[in-house]
Design an enzyme around this catalytic site. Structure first.
Site, PDB file in Angstrom:
ATOM      1  N   HIS A   1       0.856  -1.199   0.000  1.00 54.38           N
ATOM      2  CA  HIS A   1       0.000   0.000   0.000  1.00 54.38           C
ATOM      3  C   HIS A   1       0.890   1.247   0.000  1.00 54.38           C
ATOM      4  O   HIS A   1       2.119   1.148  -0.034  1.00 54.38           O
ATOM      5  CB  HIS A   1      -1.001  -0.016   1.169  1.00 54.38           C
ATOM      6  CG  HIS A   1      -0.383  -0.127   2.537  1.00 54.38           C
ATOM      7  ND1 HIS A   1       0.562   0.753   3.019  1.00 54.38           N
ATOM      8  CD2 HIS A   1      -0.590  -1.028   3.540  1.00 54.38           C
ATOM      9  CE1 HIS A   1       0.905   0.428   4.247  1.00 54.38           C
ATOM     10  NE2 HIS A   1       0.241  -0.663   4.588  1.00 54.38           N
TER      11      HIS A   1
ATOM     12  N   HIS B   1       4.032   1.522   2.255  1.00 57.73           N
ATOM     13  CA  HIS B   1       5.258   0.859   1.786  1.00 57.73           C
ATOM     14  C   HIS B   1       5.945   1.730   0.729  1.00 57.73           C
ATOM     15  O   HIS B   1       7.164   1.860   0.704  1.00 57.73           O
ATOM     16  CB  HIS B   1       4.929  -0.508   1.165  1.00 57.73           C
ATOM     17  CG  HIS B   1       4.235  -1.452   2.101  1.00 57.73           C
ATOM     18  ND1 HIS B   1       2.920  -1.817   1.947  1.00 57.73           N
ATOM     19  CD2 HIS B   1       4.671  -2.103   3.211  1.00 57.73           C
ATOM     20  CE1 HIS B   1       2.575  -2.651   2.914  1.00 57.73           C
ATOM     21  NE2 HIS B   1       3.615  -2.839   3.700  1.00 57.73           N
TER      22      HIS B   1
ATOM     23  N   CYS C   1       1.610 -13.107  18.679  1.00 61.92           N
ATOM     24  CA  CYS C   1       0.754 -12.499  17.649  1.00 61.92           C
ATOM     25  C   CYS C   1       1.305 -12.900  16.290  1.00 61.92           C
ATOM     26  O   CYS C   1       2.450 -12.570  15.959  1.00 61.92           O
ATOM     27  CB  CYS C   1       0.740 -10.980  17.786  1.00 61.92           C
ATOM     28  SG  CYS C   1      -0.074 -10.176  16.382  1.00 61.92           S
TER      29      CYS C   1
ATOM     30  N   CYS D   1       2.135  -9.771  14.039  1.00 61.78           N
ATOM     31  CA  CYS D   1       3.428  -9.130  14.336  1.00 61.78           C
ATOM     32  C   CYS D   1       4.581 -10.115  14.216  1.00 61.78           C
ATOM     33  O   CYS D   1       5.741  -9.693  14.215  1.00 61.78           O
ATOM     34  CB  CYS D   1       3.450  -8.579  15.766  1.00 61.78           C
ATOM     35  SG  CYS D   1       2.314  -7.231  16.096  1.00 61.78           S
TER      36      CYS D   1
ATOM     37  N   CYS E   1      -3.857  -8.582  20.629  1.00 63.81           N
ATOM     38  CA  CYS E   1      -2.705  -7.730  20.331  1.00 63.81           C
ATOM     39  C   CYS E   1      -3.174  -6.273  20.233  1.00 63.81           C
ATOM     40  O   CYS E   1      -4.137  -5.975  19.516  1.00 63.81           O
ATOM     41  CB  CYS E   1      -2.071  -8.175  19.001  1.00 63.81           C
ATOM     42  SG  CYS E   1      -0.850  -7.022  18.351  1.00 63.81           S
TER      43      CYS E   1
ATOM     44  N   HIS F   1      -2.869  -5.237  16.381  1.00 59.12           N
ATOM     45  CA  HIS F   1      -3.737  -5.862  15.372  1.00 59.12           C
ATOM     46  C   HIS F   1      -5.181  -6.103  15.843  1.00 59.12           C
ATOM     47  O   HIS F   1      -6.031  -6.464  15.036  1.00 59.12           O
ATOM     48  CB  HIS F   1      -3.137  -7.198  14.906  1.00 59.12           C
ATOM     49  CG  HIS F   1      -1.956  -7.039  14.018  1.00 59.12           C
ATOM     50  ND1 HIS F   1      -0.670  -6.978  14.504  1.00 59.12           N
ATOM     51  CD2 HIS F   1      -1.849  -6.895  12.669  1.00 59.12           C
ATOM     52  CE1 HIS F   1       0.170  -6.825  13.487  1.00 59.12           C
ATOM     53  NE2 HIS F   1      -0.509  -6.758  12.375  1.00 59.12           N
TER      54      HIS F   1
ATOM     55  N   LYS G   1      -4.249   4.613  11.030  1.00 57.19           N
ATOM     56  CA  LYS G   1      -3.109   4.011  10.342  1.00 57.19           C
ATOM     57  C   LYS G   1      -3.646   3.064   9.271  1.00 57.19           C
ATOM     58  O   LYS G   1      -4.608   2.323   9.501  1.00 57.19           O
ATOM     59  CB  LYS G   1      -2.260   3.223  11.338  1.00 57.19           C
ATOM     60  CG  LYS G   1      -1.097   2.517  10.658  1.00 57.19           C
ATOM     61  CD  LYS G   1      -0.288   1.689  11.647  1.00 57.19           C
ATOM     62  CE  LYS G   1       0.910   1.086  10.946  1.00 57.19           C
ATOM     63  NZ  LYS G   1       0.876  -0.317  10.717  1.00 57.19           N
TER      64      LYS G   1
ATOM     65  N   LYS H   1      -4.081  -3.483   6.280  1.00 56.95           N
ATOM     66  CA  LYS H   1      -4.665  -4.449   5.335  1.00 56.95           C
ATOM     67  C   LYS H   1      -5.910  -5.070   5.949  1.00 56.95           C
ATOM     68  O   LYS H   1      -6.921  -5.273   5.288  1.00 56.95           O
ATOM     69  CB  LYS H   1      -3.646  -5.539   5.014  1.00 56.95           C
ATOM     70  CG  LYS H   1      -2.450  -5.021   4.240  1.00 56.95           C
ATOM     71  CD  LYS H   1      -1.351  -6.055   4.217  1.00 56.95           C
ATOM     72  CE  LYS H   1      -0.081  -5.468   3.636  1.00 56.95           C
ATOM     73  NZ  LYS H   1       1.079  -6.221   4.008  1.00 56.95           N
TER      74      LYS H   1
END
Length: 527
Positions: free
Chosen positions: A21, A24, A130, A133, A155, A158, A305, A308
């Site tokens: 995305h 990155h 997790c 992570c 987590c 997430h 943030k 995905k």
């Protein structure tokens, strides 16, 4: 054109369990811009990017798609991650994949060395893990679940339930390096940047470090532990080593000595791995720690943030298809203070494209080239005597070039662009005040007209060089239109640290017609 000064820069090693995305893309163009600047300054530059392909998350993503982990990695790398570099005009020197034999063999060599030095032991482990992570979570990142996950531990990053893992594993004695790490942060305050990131890392290490589980035996998608093949190496321990294996650790000592240590750009969510675990690993092996670790902020979309799992990721080509790669690079690198969180919106991108790129820089370039064509038959005129307003522009150019180089040294690309942009703003004002179209009507003002247009063309030469690491395509078009290829050589060969020296563009240089650098965009709302 190399000065012998090594500048080795890396992006994070991306996890290709899904498609990239704009976050990155942001990290990648930042590293690329820094590399392009240093390359053009004559430094011995090397830029690395790549993908981290082991671990449980990849295994599960592959299984969900009916493929083996290697097939899934190959598909995503070939169809999504490598094409991203082309989409964003990234000139990386290497792309490493952690499934490549060159990486795997050197990782095993490193681990064996650290084991032989007494920094690894066998033990039992039970902790909450997790998969998102790929990390055993510290208590500070474990929260109580809500809604469908009520009664479970989840987590904090997430918001997904954690898994209780109980395994016999090998452990790295991370706790032994606590004092050495704190000493490193004291001795080299710029080792972790920006300062907010440094403070966070120091506070974390001061709380005390736990030894790190560095192997897994419950699955086999990973690099085998060399002395016990029933275990595979923990994904982060394997992944961090890419920065060293890619430049020859364990295989090409000469190249490793030439390139190492590296400068790392990472997202702040993976700062701890890079600023705590990674230097401790290197210390354990007797290898120099990196020059520095720079943690940039998050890209926020709608205040959150990008993620995905929450479907808030935006594909980079959604922007480049409309605005082009130069505008993508310029926008993200200038609109966000590098190191802080920044918000993305289509409206802001569209407004900046119009005001700064099309009307500011683009219009300045096309007006100047057009006036040289109209009033001097397309030949850069010989300047006459400089007045105060001309000398003021010369000072702006010299100051901008020096400030930009200094900002690049601090990884503050946004400040560098702001410095360079003073040339655009001052030159537009200079044209308004000096009115070359009025001077052209009076033969007695012919020399003054020549001086004004030479000043504009020479400042554009400087702009083309200074902005080329940020916007390679538009600046290449401008360089060709200025006719400088014949007189000064290729744009990529212009020494960027010498850009502020006035008078490099020879009078008599023949210009070419310039198409709009940033064409008008009718619809720019992301639809």
């Amino acid at each position: 054109m190399t000065s012998g000064r090594s500048f080795y820069i890396t992006t994070p090693i991306y996890y290709p369990s899904d498609v990239p995305h704009i976050g990155h893309g942001y990290t990648t163009v930042a590293a690329d811009t820094l590399a392009r600047w240093h390359r053009q300054a004559g430094d011995d530059t090397w830029m690395l990017t790549g993908t981290d392909e082991h671990g449980q998350k990849m295994m599960r993503a592959a299984a969900a798609n009916g493929l083996t982990p290697q097939q899934w990695a190959d598909k995503l790398v070939n169809e999504e991650w490598q094409p991203l570099l082309e989409t964003l005009d990234v000139a990386n020197d290497d792309f490493i994949r952690t499934t490549q034999p060159r990486h795997e063999a050197s990782v095993q060599r490193f681990l064996q060395d650290v084991y032989d030095r007494g920094h690894i032991y066998a033990g039992e482990y039970e902790a909450l893990y997790c998969v998102g992570c790929e990390e055993f979570k510290p208590a500070s990142e474990i929260v109580d679940g809500t809604g469908p996950f009520e009664g479970l531990k989840v987590c904090a990053i997430h918001s997904k339930p954690l898994e209780l893992l109980q395994e016999k594993n090998y452990f790295f004695k991370l706790s032994d390096f606590q004092e050495r790490l704190l000493q490193l942060y004291r001795d080299r305050p710029d080792f972790v940047q920006p300062e907010s990131a440094r403070n966070e890392v120091v506070a974390f290490v001061q709380q005390g470090l736990q030894d790190l589980s560095i192997s897994r035996s419950a699955f086999d998608w990973g690099i085998p532990v060399p002395w016990d093949e029933s275990h595979v190496i923990y994904v982060w321990f394997d992944a961090l080593l890419n920065y060293a294996t890619a430049v020859g650790y364990g295989a090409d000592d000469e190249n490793f000595a030439r390139r190492w240590p590296a400068r790392h750009i990472v997202g702040k969510d993976i700062l701890r791995f890079h600023a705590v675990i990674w230097p401790a690993m290197l210390m354990a092996a007797g290898i120099d720690v990196p020059h520095n670790v720079f943690a940039h902020g998050w890209l926020l979309v709608g205040g959150e943030k990008m993620s995905k799992s929450k479907l808030t990721g935006i594909a980079p080509h959604a922007i480049t298809d409309v605005f082009g790669s130069d505008a993508y690079r310029f926008y993200f690198l200038s609109a966000i203070a590098f190191g802080q969180d920044g918000s993305f919106s289509w409206e802001d991108l569209s407004a900046r494209y119009q005001a700064e790129l099309a009307n500011g820089f683009g219009n300045l370039a096309s007006r100047t080239i057009a006036m040289i064509g109209k009033y001097f038959g397309g030949s850069v005129p010989e300047p006459g005597e400089y007045t105060e307003s001309d000398l003021a522009i010369q000072k702006v150019v010299a100051d901008a070039a020096a400030s930009a180089d200094e900002a690049i040294d601090r990884f503050r690309i946004d400040e560098a662009i702001r410095s360079i942009w003073t040339i655009v703003d001052e030159l537009n004002g200079y044209i308004t005040v000096n009115e070359p179209w009025a001077l052209a009507k009076d033969d007695a003002q012919r020399e003054r007209l020549a001086t004004v247009l030479y000043t504009c063309a020479e400042a554009l030469r400087a702009l083309a060089v200074l902005l080329s690491p940020v916007m390679p395509q538009a600046t290449a078009k401008l360089w060709a239109a200025l006719g400088t290829e014949g007189s000064l050589g290729a744009l990529a060969d212009q020494p960027v640290r010498d850009t502020g020296r006035w008078g490099q563009l020879p009078a008599g240089t023949v210009t070419q017609a310039l198409q709009p650098l940033f064409p008008r965009i009718e619809q720019a709302d992301g639809s």
